[in-house]
Design a protein around this motif. Sequence first.
Motif, PDB file in Angstrom:
ATOM      1  N   ASP A   1       0.675  -1.154   0.136  1.00  0.00           N
ATOM      2  CA  ASP A   1       0.024  -0.145  -0.084  1.00  0.00           C
ATOM      3  C   ASP A   1       1.062   1.436   0.057  1.00  0.00           C
ATOM      4  N   GLU A   2       2.018   1.331   0.659  1.00  0.00           N
ATOM      5  CA  GLU A   2       2.922   2.294   0.688  1.00  0.00           C
ATOM      6  C   GLU A   2       3.587   2.464  -0.567  1.00  0.00           C
ATOM      7  N   HIS A   3       3.834   1.213  -1.121  1.00  0.00           N
ATOM      8  CA  HIS A   3       4.504   1.555  -2.428  1.00  0.00           C
ATOM      9  C   HIS A   3       3.535   2.166  -3.533  1.00  0.00           C
ATOM     10  N   GLU A   4       2.506   1.832  -3.496  1.00  0.00           N
ATOM     11  CA  GLU A   4       1.530   2.372  -4.505  1.00  0.00           C
ATOM     12  C   GLU A   4       1.543   4.173  -4.562  1.00  0.00           C
ATOM     13  N   ILE A   5       1.814   4.639  -3.487  1.00  0.00           N
ATOM     14  CA  ILE A   5       2.019   6.128  -3.435  1.00  0.00           C
ATOM     15  C   ILE A   5       3.262   6.829  -3.803  1.00  0.00           C
ATOM     16  N   LEU A   6       4.228   5.800  -3.939  1.00  0.00           N
ATOM     17  CA  LEU A   6       5.412   6.258  -4.556  1.00  0.00           C
ATOM     18  C   LEU A   6       5.481   6.509  -5.904  1.00  0.00           C
ATOM     19  N   GLU A   7       6.274   7.610  -6.215  1.00  0.00           N
ATOM     20  CA  GLU A   7       6.381   7.692  -7.790  1.00  0.00           C
ATOM     21  C   GLU A   7       7.439   6.704  -8.284  1.00  0.00           C
ATOM     22  N   ALA A   8       7.134   6.287  -9.641  1.00  0.00           N
ATOM     23  CA  ALA A   8       7.997   5.424 -10.032  1.00  0.00           C
ATOM     24  C   ALA A   8       9.409   6.006 -10.540  1.00  0.00           C
ATOM     25  N   ALA A   9      10.575   5.353 -10.071  1.00  0.00           N
ATOM     26  CA  ALA A   9      11.651   5.822 -10.239  1.00  0.00           C
ATOM     27  C   ALA A   9      11.983   5.838 -11.751  1.00  0.00           C
ATOM     28  N   LEU A  10      11.547   4.887 -12.624  1.00  0.00           N
ATOM     29  CA  LEU A  10      11.584   4.567 -13.925  1.00  0.00           C
ATOM     30  C   LEU A  10      10.284   4.526 -14.403  1.00  0.00           C
ATOM     31  N   ASN A  11      10.012   5.490 -15.386  1.00  0.00           N
ATOM     32  CA  ASN A  11       8.719   5.491 -16.120  1.00  0.00           C
ATOM     33  C   ASN A  11       9.067   5.607 -17.430  1.00  0.00           C
ATOM     34  N   MET A  12       8.692   4.671 -18.368  1.00  0.00           N
ATOM     35  CA  MET A  12       9.051   4.687 -19.804  1.00  0.00           C
ATOM     36  C   MET A  12       7.685   4.454 -20.620  1.00  0.00           C
ATOM     37  N   LYS A  13       7.740   5.004 -21.616  1.00  0.00           N
ATOM     38  CA  LYS A  13       6.500   4.730 -22.462  1.00  0.00           C
ATOM     39  C   LYS A  13       6.834   4.740 -23.913  1.00  0.00           C
ATOM     40  N   LEU A  14       6.633   3.480 -24.622  1.00  0.00           N
ATOM     41  CA  LEU A  14       7.374   3.209 -25.805  1.00  0.00           C
ATOM     42  C   LEU A  14       5.699   2.963 -26.657  1.00  0.00           C
ATOM     43  N   LYS A  15       5.613   3.635 -27.906  1.00  0.00           N
ATOM     44  CA  LYS A  15       4.617   3.716 -28.843  1.00  0.00           C
ATOM     45  C   LYS A  15       4.993   3.432 -30.326  1.00  0.00           C
ATOM     46  N   THR A  16       4.584   2.228 -30.772  1.00  0.00           N
ATOM     47  CA  THR A  16       4.971   1.844 -32.064  1.00  0.00           C
ATOM     48  C   THR A  16       3.807   1.544 -33.015  1.00  0.00           C
ATOM     49  N   PHE A  17       3.942   2.221 -33.890  1.00  0.00           N
ATOM     50  CA  PHE A  17       3.158   1.979 -35.243  1.00  0.00           C
ATOM     51  C   PHE A  17       3.764   1.082 -36.172  1.00  0.00           C
ATOM     52  N   SER A  18       3.371  -0.011 -36.712  1.00  0.00           N
ATOM     53  CA  SER A  18       3.861  -0.686 -37.621  1.00  0.00           C
ATOM     54  C   SER A  18       2.987  -1.159 -38.794  1.00  0.00           C
ATOM     55  N   TYR A  19       3.434  -1.320 -40.130  1.00  0.00           N
ATOM     56  CA  TYR A  19       2.601  -1.823 -41.253  1.00  0.00           C
ATOM     57  C   TYR A  19       3.279  -2.721 -42.088  1.00  0.00           C
ATOM     58  N   ASP A  20       2.354  -3.411 -42.684  1.00  0.00           N
ATOM     59  CA  ASP A  20       3.092  -4.690 -43.714  1.00  0.00           C
ATOM     60  C   ASP A  20       2.056  -5.017 -44.687  1.00  0.00           C
ATOM     61  N   VAL A  21       2.496  -4.556 -46.025  1.00  0.00           N
ATOM     62  CA  VAL A  21       1.769  -4.499 -47.110  1.00  0.00           C
ATOM     63  C   VAL A  21       2.293  -5.466 -48.063  1.00  0.00           C
ATOM     64  N   LYS A  22       1.683  -6.755 -48.367  1.00  0.00           N
ATOM     65  CA  LYS A  22       2.167  -7.681 -49.307  1.00  0.00           C
ATOM     66  C   LYS A  22       1.315  -8.058 -50.488  1.00  0.00           C
ATOM     67  N   TYR A  23       1.738  -8.065 -51.594  1.00  0.00           N
ATOM     68  CA  TYR A  23       0.986  -8.238 -52.743  1.00  0.00           C
ATOM     69  C   TYR A  23       1.226  -9.804 -53.288  1.00  0.00           C
ATOM     70  N   ASN A  24       0.320 -10.731 -53.094  1.00  0.00           N
ATOM     71  CA  ASN A  24       0.549 -12.008 -53.755  1.00  0.00           C
ATOM     72  C   ASN A  24       0.276 -11.961 -55.391  1.00  0.00           C
ATOM     73  N   LEU A  25       1.214 -11.854 -56.190  1.00  0.00           N
ATOM     74  CA  LEU A  25       0.966 -12.018 -57.435  1.00  0.00           C
ATOM     75  C   LEU A  25       0.405 -13.139 -58.033  1.00  0.00           C
ATOM     76  N   PRO A  26      -0.177 -13.167 -59.322  1.00  0.00           N
ATOM     77  CA  PRO A  26      -0.782 -14.321 -59.787  1.00  0.00           C
ATOM     78  C   PRO A  26       0.273 -15.344 -60.177  1.00  0.00           C
ATOM     79  N   THR A  27      -0.037 -16.535 -59.801  1.00  0.00           N
ATOM     80  CA  THR A  27       0.979 -17.605 -60.251  1.00  0.00           C
ATOM     81  C   THR A  27       1.294 -17.693 -61.454  1.00  0.00           C
ATOM     82  N   LEU A  28       2.629 -17.672 -62.050  1.00  0.00           N
ATOM     83  CA  LEU A  28       2.991 -17.937 -63.432  1.00  0.00           C
ATOM     84  C   LEU A  28       3.899 -19.103 -63.413  1.00  0.00           C
ATOM     85  N   GLY A  29       3.240 -20.305 -63.954  1.00  0.00           N
ATOM     86  CA  GLY A  29       3.765 -21.533 -64.364  1.00  0.00           C
ATOM     87  C   GLY A  29       4.170 -22.243 -62.917  1.00  0.00           C
TER      88      GLY A  29
END
Length: 756
Positions: free
Chosen positions: A404-432
Amino acid sequence: MKRLLVIVFSIVFINTYAQNTIKGTVLDNTTQAAIPFATIYLPELETGTTTNDKGEFSLDLKKGVFKVVVSYIGFQSQSITVTVPSEETLTILLSESAMEMEEVIISTPFHKLQSENVMKVEQKKLKELKASGAVTLAEGITSIAGVESISTGNSIGKPVIRGLSSNRVLVYTQGVRLENQQYGDEHGLGINDAGIESVEVIKGPASLLYGSDALGGVLYLNPERFAQENESSADASVNYFTNTKGYSTNAGYKSSSNGFKFLFRGSLTEHSDYDTKNYRVTNTRYREQDFKAGLGYQNSHFKTEFRYNLNNSKLGLPEEIGVQSTAKTPLLPYQNIDNHIFSSKSTLFFEDSSLDVTLGYIYNNRKEFEEHHDHDDHDDHDHDHDHDHDHDDHDEDDDHDDHDEHEILEAALNMKLKTFSYDVKYNLPTLGKFETIIGVQGMNQVNTNYGEEVLIPNATTNDFGVLATSHIHFETLDVQLGARYDYRSIAIENNSDNTFNSFNGALGVKTDIFNKVTARLNLATGFRAPNLSELASDGSHHGTNRYEIGNMNLSNEQNFQVDLALEYKNKHIELFANGFYNIVNDYIFLNPNGELINDDPVFLYEQENATLYGGEFGLHFHPHPIHWLHLESSFETVTGQQDNDEYLPLIPANSLTNTFRVEFNSENIKNINAFVKLRSTFAQNNVNAFETTSDAYNLLSVGVGGTFKLFNNDTNVSISATNLLDTTYVHHLSRLKPDGILNMGRNINIGVNYTL
């Protein structure tokens, strides 16, 4: 004119998207008898059906070319290509096989069965991993040959693939790359096993498919599938672990109708400090809450799904053996981590091609709470350095008061990581003989500090990559090749910007060199750009008790690996031998310079060429007349050295695993299974100058389980015991090893799963 356009458009629309029925029959290749209830699955559409009691099936599909996978327990899975429309009634013959039913591999781009894949990919169902009694997902994956885990107690585990870990191994979940500040020793996997269906492991450079950070391999986590059309189901499970007096519960529901489908699953896990033969390891306790949800829609020419995962973990950080308690609330120091994963996967189907678009957003908030040194120490934190103290367990109110005491403490380390990713793939028509995919991938990542401690600075990272890969089918062999270019920029606050780029390629061949002997030879390059910690860290890492200083002059790690896999398979036995030789140029590592800052030794990031080599070898014996018997054995070895002949750190010890298991059904109980497993880990004497050697040890595990009807619903009960003989040992990759702290002792896991 307008009328003519409407007619033309209608004809095109009908021809492209009209439903066509394909019909077929599934037969036993030897007896020509019908196989009822065989599974018919289309991986691209993620839909399918089952055969009726006469072995017949029918599917309504739009015009196009589709891959159809047919499978049934006790038979070898069959993959065929179907062109729609077709007036032909398919006849599919399945041959008996003593080995397990094959699944489609999702982590490679062409979605083939492993028997058709040019790359060697290991796939395991999650229920197989959990059946061994593993407490966490990170522990469970170590049952896959060539995979280990760097651990901090039970709650924190980092995957190691053939001796490479951290940012050299890329983790994918929900189809997107997982970014949760995984560079740190005390930053674990961060994924709960609830709602995970299977695990796939690519062992070796996969930069062609995934870009930077896949230099050492990929751990690909497949989420549970949606319900089949017009079906719904619910399930709940609970597991109890005697060693930690802990439990893990989860419950979920999924349904599908009229093209729409949804699912959700929630879980709660709590564990006390784990027990050894001599003591409990103080502050290895943790609590984890997890929620997963998914929503999808599908029609004949389009499918899409959106998934969300929220994971909150409070993880104790063990330092010394101190208070002996079975309380579950972490003491100081501890981490409080929130991880939000949003993913969107969509596919647009054309007549003979398709477009895949995957988007991901991950918000990771990592907080670490520490003891304030200007406060009086509480009795709870008076650490006892003598491990031979009284072993009586007790719950202490002081633990909860402290929290309970810990909960009122400030975090010594507080890091926020925000990541946006994209992946676009085109499956071409099969050629032979050619199947070809082209694509672009990228990522935008922002790291921000909010706490008083700043281990790595605020920074923005941008990735961009373009790739092309082809699978070529010849009469007697399959070839896969590809090339890729990547560019990364890292803009560091109050510092210079860094840019990195790399070209990479891969070439693989699969062929049958003898009767029933399949060979796979893969040559691939990979790369890894230095991460933010390696470039710009400047601070004390209290978990590792060292002061780390980054190096802005670091260059790309670049590797070249040769991988040869041989496999012999008949009705009774499967033999495999996988060997690799991996050259890593400019390998990045930490080296102490002999100085101290704030009483912590100073470590600098340096580079040196390195080589890793080894492999996995084993057998699976399943005598054809005795369908219920399995004998499995596997040996894994890896050696890592720098060019100056010093050994690389954190290289797993060689190990040999022997398993005896049985599977059968009775009149009232189905899927009865039992196993006895002996894992023998050899001594590790090839260590880095700043490591200590590790002794050999043997761990015995046993388990039994089965499914029966309770109120007309399936109920699965399993009991397993790990480290049955309560052996005292220290794993070479345990972060607690320098302090001589033992790994977990005997643990009995009792699990119940109820399905509606």
